[in-house]
Design a protein around this motif. Sequence first.
Motif, mmCIF file in Angstrom:
data_model
loop_
_atom_site.group_PDB
_atom_site.id
_atom_site.type_symbol
_atom_site.label_atom_id
_atom_site.label_comp_id
_atom_site.label_asym_id
_atom_site.label_seq_id
_atom_site.Cartn_x
_atom_site.Cartn_y
_atom_site.Cartn_z
ATOM 1 N N VAL A 25 1.029 -0.845 -0.263
ATOM 2 C CA VAL A 25 -0.278 -0.234 0.082
ATOM 3 C C VAL A 25 0.610 1.171 -0.220
ATOM 4 O O VAL A 25 0.653 2.494 -0.516
ATOM 5 C CB VAL A 25 -1.432 -0.111 1.023
ATOM 6 N N ALA A 26 2.026 1.182 0.251
ATOM 7 C CA ALA A 26 2.882 2.290 0.642
ATOM 8 C C ALA A 26 3.735 2.497 -0.644
ATOM 9 O O ALA A 26 4.169 3.535 -1.367
ATOM 10 C CB ALA A 26 3.778 2.374 1.767
ATOM 11 N N GLN A 27 3.405 1.002 -1.595
ATOM 12 C CA GLN A 27 4.829 2.020 -2.919
ATOM 13 C C GLN A 27 2.935 2.015 -3.799
ATOM 14 O O GLN A 27 3.297 3.230 -4.699
ATOM 15 C CB GLN A 27 5.223 0.616 -3.237
ATOM 16 N N ARG A 28 2.317 1.647 -3.651
ATOM 17 C CA ARG A 28 0.684 1.617 -4.287
ATOM 18 C C ARG A 28 0.724 4.224 -4.445
ATOM 19 O O ARG A 28 0.344 4.297 -5.677
ATOM 20 C CB ARG A 28 -0.540 0.958 -4.257
ATOM 21 N N PHE A 29 0.552 3.972 -3.023
ATOM 22 C CA PHE A 29 0.950 5.303 -2.547
ATOM 23 C C PHE A 29 1.777 6.130 -2.999
ATOM 24 O O PHE A 29 1.211 7.337 -2.637
ATOM 25 C CB PHE A 29 -0.366 5.456 -1.543
#
Length: 119
Positions: A25-29
């Motif tokens: 989720v950190a990479q996605r956002f």
Amino acid sequence: MTYPISFRRKVLSIREKENLSIAQVAQRFCVGVASVMRWIKTPDPKTTRNKPATRIDRERLAQDVKNYPDAYQYERAKRLGVSTQGINHALKRLGVIYKKKPASPQSQRRRAAYLPRKN
């Protein structure tokens, strides 16, 4: 960087819906992993600091300013047993400011030459 509360909640809700890991989720956002971990604990941004009282006693500092009005900040810090930066912040909190004045009569004469004359 401070992210809005709506963005934080959106990130956390998508993490739960899609069952993503914190890293995914950190990479996605495009946010930090530490930020996502912090948002899981407390999604609302902190508005106040949980900081203990300062070591500098306001009354002692005010008395020091009264007794030694022309003292340097490092001299005050040495007398009060604190850091120079701490004195700087404490003086700002007290509202103590120093205005620079022309030091020598020579600089006053040069300055007067450029000031408009009153008739």
